[in-house]
Design an enzyme around this catalytic site. Structure first.
Site, PDB file in Angstrom:
ATOM      1  N   GLY A  14       0.778  -1.238   0.000  1.00 38.01           N
ATOM      2  CA  GLY A  14       0.000   0.000   0.000  1.00 38.01           C
ATOM      3  C   GLY A  14       0.809   1.289   0.000  1.00 38.01           C
ATOM      4  N   ASN A  16       1.761   3.022  -2.551  1.00 41.03           N
ATOM      5  CA  ASN A  16       1.153   3.965  -3.498  1.00 41.03           C
ATOM      6  C   ASN A  16      -0.144   4.547  -2.942  1.00 41.03           C
ATOM      7  OD1 ASN A  16       2.635   4.297  -6.144  1.00 41.03           O
ATOM      8  ND2 ASN A  16       2.747   2.079  -5.863  1.00 41.03           N
ATOM      9  N   ARG A  64     -14.232 -14.340  -9.659  1.00 41.58           N
ATOM     10  CA  ARG A  64     -14.034 -13.064 -10.350  1.00 41.58           C
ATOM     11  C   ARG A  64     -15.327 -12.246 -10.492  1.00 41.58           C
ATOM     12  NH1 ARG A  64     -10.179 -13.615 -15.542  1.00 41.58           N
ATOM     13  NH2 ARG A  64      -8.722 -14.416 -14.007  1.00 41.58           N
ATOM     14  N   LEU A  92      -9.280  -8.501 -13.080  1.00 42.04           N
ATOM     15  CA  LEU A  92     -10.702  -8.208 -12.858  1.00 42.04           C
ATOM     16  C   LEU A  92     -11.573  -8.731 -13.994  1.00 42.04           C
ATOM     17  CD1 LEU A  92     -10.529  -4.555 -11.527  1.00 42.04           C
ATOM     18  CD2 LEU A  92     -11.339  -6.553 -10.255  1.00 42.04           C
ATOM     19  N   ASN A 106      -4.308   2.347 -13.445  1.00 46.54           N
ATOM     20  CA  ASN A 106      -3.353   1.417 -12.828  1.00 46.54           C
ATOM     21  C   ASN A 106      -1.951   2.000 -12.903  1.00 46.54           C
ATOM     22  OD1 ASN A 106      -2.396  -1.117 -11.762  1.00 46.54           O
ATOM     23  ND2 ASN A 106      -1.730  -1.676 -13.822  1.00 46.54           N
ATOM     24  N   HIS A 108       2.074   0.564 -13.072  1.00 43.80           N
ATOM     25  CA  HIS A 108       2.847  -0.663 -13.307  1.00 43.80           C
ATOM     26  C   HIS A 108       4.335  -0.301 -13.289  1.00 43.80           C
ATOM     27  CE1 HIS A 108       3.648  -4.685 -14.812  1.00 43.80           C
ATOM     28  NE2 HIS A 108       4.490  -4.134 -15.676  1.00 43.80           N
ATOM     29  N   GLU A 173       7.239   6.131  -8.620  1.00 45.16           N
ATOM     30  CA  GLU A 173       5.799   5.810  -8.592  1.00 45.16           C
ATOM     31  C   GLU A 173       5.080   6.759  -7.648  1.00 45.16           C
ATOM     32  OE1 GLU A 173       4.551   1.697  -8.169  1.00 45.16           O
ATOM     33  OE2 GLU A 173       6.503   0.982  -8.823  1.00 45.16           O
TER      34      GLU A 173
HETATM   35  C1  GRF Z   1       4.024  -1.223  -7.224  1.00 46.59           C
HETATM   36  O1  GRF Z   1       5.321  -1.441  -7.710  1.00 46.59           O
HETATM   37  C2  GRF Z   1       3.037  -1.075  -8.354  1.00 46.59           C
HETATM   38  O2  GRF Z   1       3.585  -0.454  -9.487  1.00 46.59           O
HETATM   39  C3  GRF Z   1       2.698  -2.503  -8.674  1.00 46.59           C
HETATM   40  O3  GRF Z   1       2.667  -3.170  -7.434  1.00 46.59           O
HETATM   41  C4  GRF Z   1       3.488  -2.462  -6.502  1.00 46.59           C
HETATM   42  C5  GRF Z   1       2.595  -2.103  -5.368  1.00 46.59           C
HETATM   43  O4  GRF Z   1       3.280  -1.499  -4.312  1.00 46.59           O
HETATM   44  N1  GRF Z   1       1.449  -2.578  -9.405  1.00 46.59           N
HETATM   45  P1  GRF Z   1       2.466  -0.828  -3.130  1.00 46.59           P
HETATM   46  O5  GRF Z   1       1.489  -1.893  -2.603  1.00 46.59           O
HETATM   47  O6  GRF Z   1       1.742   0.365  -3.676  1.00 46.59           O
HETATM   48  O7  GRF Z   1       3.494  -0.464  -2.103  1.00 46.59           O
END
Ligand code: GRF
Length: 220
Positions: A14, A16, A64, A92, A106, A108, A173
């Site tokens: 979590g 992000n 799903r 999903l 999203n 990535h 990110e």
């Molecule tokens: C991040 O590297 C994101 O890009 C990928 O999964 C990871 C999640 O990290 N989709 P966090 O749970 O946000 O710390």
């Protein structure tokens, strides 16, 4: 102006989510996170929602379609405008993704379309690329595809391992994802012929981050 109502989907750490919560803590931010949905009861990221007093719901992802139906009810109840995936580790239901077309986003940890799927940083190291990074994009049913909103680039160093490279990407990110949320909430992002324009520009410098330069320009 009412703030744009955001739901964040998580499955794990979590960080992000934490970056998004921090950005939206400013009451003048055009978006607010009103709901967190976790596919796992033991996701450490749930603590960030609790600390910020954000309502969080755990919906385990056994089936799903059932998962999508349950989430959809919540999203409607809470009048959600945007859904942000933040380390959400499940594929999903395609119908659900279509229902949220251009309203689901999203992040990535690669420069898409390179290195889709799991362990993107490991894939980048194995390929011997000189630059890696992360991508924020609108979600389409096919994994890690969809119109690109922004990308951030980082160098790959000769002595990198997966952990070091992942940490360097993650720092970007945490800048790129809140920036993308702000730009969308400010209604500056449009999709034209399935590609993103920001302020009417097709390849907007503003959402192309490198570690050296702060790129966000506030509205005049
Ligand atoms: C991040 O590297 C994101 O890009 C990928 O999964 C990871 C999640 O990290 N989709 P966090 O749970 O946000 O710390």
């Amino acid at each position: 102006m009412p703030r744009v109502r955001v739901c964040v989907l998580i499955s794990g750490r979590g960080s992000n989510l934490q970056a998004l919560i921090k950005a939206c803590a400013d009451p003048s931010h055009p978006a607010e996170i009103v709901l967190v949905v976790s596919s796992r009861a033991d996701a450490p990221g749930l603590a960030f929602a609790a600390a910020a007093d954000i309502s969080a719901v755990v919906i385990s992802h056994r089936d799903r379609r059932a998962f999508a139906a349950e989430v959809q009810v919540l999203l409607e109840e809470r009048q959600i405008d945007l859904v942000f995936h933040a380390g959400f580790m499940r594929v999903l239901d395609a119908g659900f993704v279509e229902a949220w077309r251009d309203r689901m986003v999203n992040i990535h940890p690669s420069l898409l379309p390179a290195f889709c799927g799991l362990h993107a940083q490991r894939q980048a190291l194995a390929a011997g690329v000189r630059f890696a990074g992360c991508t924020v994009h609108f979600v389409r049913p096919e994994l890690d595809t969809g119109p690109i909103i922004g990308q951030a680039v980082v160098p790959v160093y000769p002595d990198d391992d997966e952990a070091r490279l992942s940490a360097r990407i993650l720092r970007m990110e945490h800048r790129l994802y809140p920036l993308a949320l702000r730009l969308i909430a400010e209604k500056r992002v449009r999709i034209v012929a399935d590609r993103v324009e920001i302020d009417g520009v097709r390849i907007p410098e503003m959402a192309a981050l490198s570690p050296e330069e702060p790129a966000y320009e506030p509205l005049a």
